[in-house]
Design a protein around this motif. Structure first.
Motif, mmCIF file in Angstrom:
data_model
loop_
_atom_site.group_PDB
_atom_site.id
_atom_site.type_symbol
_atom_site.label_atom_id
_atom_site.label_comp_id
_atom_site.label_asym_id
_atom_site.label_seq_id
_atom_site.Cartn_x
_atom_site.Cartn_y
_atom_site.Cartn_z
ATOM 1 N N ILE A 1 47.789 44.331 47.399
ATOM 2 C CA ILE A 1 46.849 45.156 46.640
ATOM 3 C C ILE A 1 47.589 45.926 45.548
ATOM 4 O O ILE A 1 47.127 45.988 44.407
ATOM 5 C CB ILE A 1 46.084 46.128 47.578
ATOM 6 C CG1 ILE A 1 45.177 45.327 48.515
ATOM 7 C CG2 ILE A 1 45.277 47.141 46.772
ATOM 8 C CD1 ILE A 1 44.528 46.148 49.595
ATOM 9 N N ILE A 2 48.740 46.478 45.896
ATOM 10 C CA ILE A 2 49.526 47.228 44.911
ATOM 11 C C ILE A 2 49.974 46.308 43.781
ATOM 12 O O ILE A 2 49.863 46.654 42.604
ATOM 13 C CB ILE A 2 50.736 47.913 45.590
ATOM 14 C CG1 ILE A 2 50.235 49.001 46.537
ATOM 15 C CG2 ILE A 2 51.693 48.498 44.540
ATOM 16 C CD1 ILE A 2 51.306 49.614 47.401
ATOM 17 N N ILE B 1 47.025 45.557 41.530
ATOM 18 C CA ILE B 1 46.683 46.686 40.662
ATOM 19 C C ILE B 1 47.665 46.779 39.501
ATOM 20 O O ILE B 1 47.270 46.975 38.346
ATOM 21 C CB ILE B 1 46.650 48.002 41.473
ATOM 22 C CG1 ILE B 1 45.450 47.989 42.417
ATOM 23 C CG2 ILE B 1 46.598 49.216 40.548
ATOM 24 C CD1 ILE B 1 45.417 49.131 43.416
ATOM 25 N N LEU C 1 46.914 44.024 37.057
ATOM 26 C CA LEU C 1 45.685 44.348 36.347
ATOM 27 C C LEU C 1 45.928 45.382 35.252
ATOM 28 O O LEU C 1 45.447 45.238 34.121
ATOM 29 C CB LEU C 1 44.620 44.851 37.326
ATOM 30 C CG LEU C 1 43.259 45.177 36.732
ATOM 31 C CD1 LEU C 1 42.618 43.912 36.170
ATOM 32 C CD2 LEU C 1 42.368 45.796 37.785
ATOM 33 N N LEU C 2 46.709 46.415 35.562
ATOM 34 C CA LEU C 2 47.030 47.439 34.568
ATOM 35 C C LEU C 2 47.860 46.846 33.426
ATOM 36 O O LEU C 2 47.641 47.177 32.253
ATOM 37 C CB LEU C 2 47.777 48.603 35.214
ATOM 38 C CG LEU C 2 46.952 49.475 36.155
ATOM 39 C CD1 LEU C 2 47.839 50.488 36.865
ATOM 40 C CD2 LEU C 2 45.830 50.171 35.404
#
Length: 111
Positions: free
Chosen positions: A4-5, A8, A11-12
């Motif tokens: 998940i990290i 993210i 995605l950023l």
């Protein structure tokens, strides 16, 4: 949790790339054109250290330019899209910038 990290962060990173593309494109199409001068060149060295061996270093250059905006103020900013061009201090160029993003000028042509 680790996945998940990583997701993210990716995605950023993608969102930042898309934002930079959109701002650069808008500045090229709608930006105010003016002359600029390269005021400094910062050279960065990236070493390829893999533990037991050190590979060849890679170098990147950041070009800082100064231009005068429509209010007559001097603005210094890092050039965002020099492409395959290389510059030295004192080189002149045409740039475009957006009034609300004066810290994000885009290169048009070398003079």
């Amino acid at each position: 949790m680790f996945e998940i990290i990583i997701g993210i962060v990716l995605l950023l990173f993608a969102a930042g790339g898309i934002w930079a593309f959109v701002v650069t494109r808008k500045a090229k199409k709608e930006g105010i054109e003016t002359d600029a001068v390269v005021t400094r060149v910062e050279l960065h060295e990236w070493t390829n250290d893999t533990g037991d061996m050190i590979g060849p270093s890679t170098y990147t250059e950041e070009y800082y330019i100064t231009y005068t905006n429509t209010d007559g103020q001097k603005v210094e900013a890092m050039l965002t899209n020099e492409g395959k061009n290389t510059f030295k201090e004192g080189d002149r160029m045409k740039i475009r910038y957006l009034p609300d993003r004066q810290d994000y000028p885009v290169f048009i042509e070398k003079l």
